[in-house]
Design a protein around this motif. Structure first.
Motif, PDB file in Angstrom:
ATOM      1  N   LYS A 204       0.999  -1.586   0.043  1.00 49.08           N
ATOM      2  CA  LYS A 204       0.290   0.145   0.193  1.00 49.08           C
ATOM      3  C   LYS A 204       0.944   0.853  -0.408  1.00 49.08           C
ATOM      4  CE  LYS A 204      -4.358  -1.575   1.802  1.00 49.08           C
ATOM      5  NZ  LYS A 204      -5.086  -2.045   3.217  1.00 49.08           N
ATOM      6  N   ASP A 205       1.863   1.164   0.502  1.00 49.31           N
ATOM      7  CA  ASP A 205       2.716   2.376   0.332  1.00 49.31           C
ATOM      8  C   ASP A 205       3.939   3.057  -0.782  1.00 49.31           C
ATOM      9  OD1 ASP A 205       4.569   0.433   0.538  1.00 49.31           O
ATOM     10  OD2 ASP A 205       6.068   0.582   2.532  1.00 49.31           O
ATOM     11  N   ARG A 206       3.648   1.923  -1.414  1.00 53.63           N
ATOM     12  CA  ARG A 206       4.572   1.957  -2.817  1.00 53.63           C
ATOM     13  C   ARG A 206       2.944   2.587  -3.805  1.00 53.63           C
ATOM     14  NH1 ARG A 206       9.135   0.499  -3.096  1.00 53.63           N
ATOM     15  NH2 ARG A 206       8.935   1.529  -4.652  1.00 53.63           N
ATOM     16  N   LEU A 207       2.044   2.293  -3.524  1.00 56.45           N
ATOM     17  CA  LEU A 207       0.788   2.391  -4.123  1.00 56.45           C
ATOM     18  C   LEU A 207       0.981   3.774  -5.102  1.00 56.45           C
ATOM     19  CD1 LEU A 207      -2.484   1.144  -3.088  1.00 56.45           C
ATOM     20  CD2 LEU A 207      -1.249  -0.170  -5.224  1.00 56.45           C
ATOM     21  N   GLN A 208       1.428   5.171  -4.753  1.00 59.03           N
ATOM     22  CA  GLN A 208       1.300   5.932  -5.297  1.00 59.03           C
ATOM     23  C   GLN A 208       2.281   6.462  -6.312  1.00 59.03           C
ATOM     24  OE1 GLN A 208      -0.706   9.002  -4.528  1.00 59.03           O
ATOM     25  NE2 GLN A 208      -2.020   6.780  -2.865  1.00 59.03           N
ATOM     26  N   THR A 209       3.542   6.112  -5.793  1.00 58.46           N
ATOM     27  CA  THR A 209       4.369   5.747  -7.052  1.00 58.46           C
ATOM     28  C   THR A 209       4.811   4.775  -8.638  1.00 58.46           C
ATOM     29  OG1 THR A 209       6.045   3.564  -6.037  1.00 58.46           O
ATOM     30  CG2 THR A 209       6.160   5.847  -5.339  1.00 58.46           C
ATOM     31  N   GLU A 212       4.913   6.759 -11.946  1.00 60.43           N
ATOM     32  CA  GLU A 212       6.399   7.593 -11.891  1.00 60.43           C
ATOM     33  C   GLU A 212       6.903   6.782 -12.732  1.00 60.43           C
ATOM     34  OE1 GLU A 212       8.247   8.303  -8.337  1.00 60.43           O
ATOM     35  OE2 GLU A 212       6.818   8.897  -7.412  1.00 60.43           O
TER      36      GLU A 212
END
Length: 214
Positions: A204-209, A212
């Motif tokens: 979940k903590d990588r979903l924003q990246t 990129e």
């Protein structure tokens, strides 16, 4: 200063430097953008070198073994591996060409009537082929066909299918067992295509990246 009548006065001279400040800000922004682009190119080249080295080494190594006559009973297996690695290299080259088109704004979408069901069926056939190649114990699933009339849409079949192939390749790579389901559904006039798998997923903590570059 003294005016014409000898009185002490203060003279103020001002210049509007708003445009100059805007220009300076634009230069700074362009400099930052150029540095970021340069860094991205460096990362890109590093990734490409890494992605191409493995299949290239595999092809060279197995070709040398075939040429030298070592393990003749496994030559068919070696040739199959060489073929699959050649395909991987060609896919990487196609990705580079596609990326260059995107970066230079040369992508031209072809808007035409296409069938949602046909796109899903083609993707499902691609999924089955990929699973057969890997031999993984994974079940292939797809959603029920949509009503034939509702299945028609105005879009670019080529690029939707291309995205499907990338997602399927990713799902097959990172799923060891279980199932992979592909399909589409319509909700409020919007079409959603999807690939669902029982693989490791993305933290979940990588979903924003994930969107990129590189």
């Amino acid at each position: 200063i003294n005016d014409l009548f000898g009185e002490k006065v203060v003279q103020i001279i001002s210049n509007d430097i708003t445009e100059l400040k805007h220009y300076q800000a634009e230069l700074i922004e362009e400099k930052i953008h150029a540095e970021q682009s340069n860094n991205l190119k460096t990362i890109f080249l590093s990734n490409i070198a890494h992605e191409t080295r493995t299949p290239a080494n595999m092809i060279c190594g197995l070709a040398q073994m075939i040429q030298s006559g070592i393990n003749k009973d496994k030559h068919d297996e070696y040739i199959s591996t060489i073929y699959s690695n050649c395909k991987k290299l060609l896919e990487i080259i196609d990705d580079i060409v596609e990326l260059s088109k995107i970066e230079s704004g040369q992508i031209q979408l072809r808007h035409e009537i296409c069938s949602i069901n046909d796109i899903v069926e083609e993707a499902f056939a691609n999924l089955q082929y990929s699973l057969n190649e890997t031999g993984k114990p994974i079940k292939a699933l797809h959603t029920e066909p949509i009503d034939e009339y509702q299945s028609l849409m105005y879009s670019d079949n080529q690029y939707i299918s291309q995205v499907f192939r990338k997602l399927i390749s990713n799902a097959v790579t990172f799923t060891q067992q279980g199932e992979i389901e592909i399909g589409a559904h319509i909700d409020g006039g919007k079409v959603t295509f999807f690939v669902r798998d029982t693989g490791i997923g993305i933290p979940k903590d990588r979903l924003q990246t994930i969107f990129e570059k590189f």
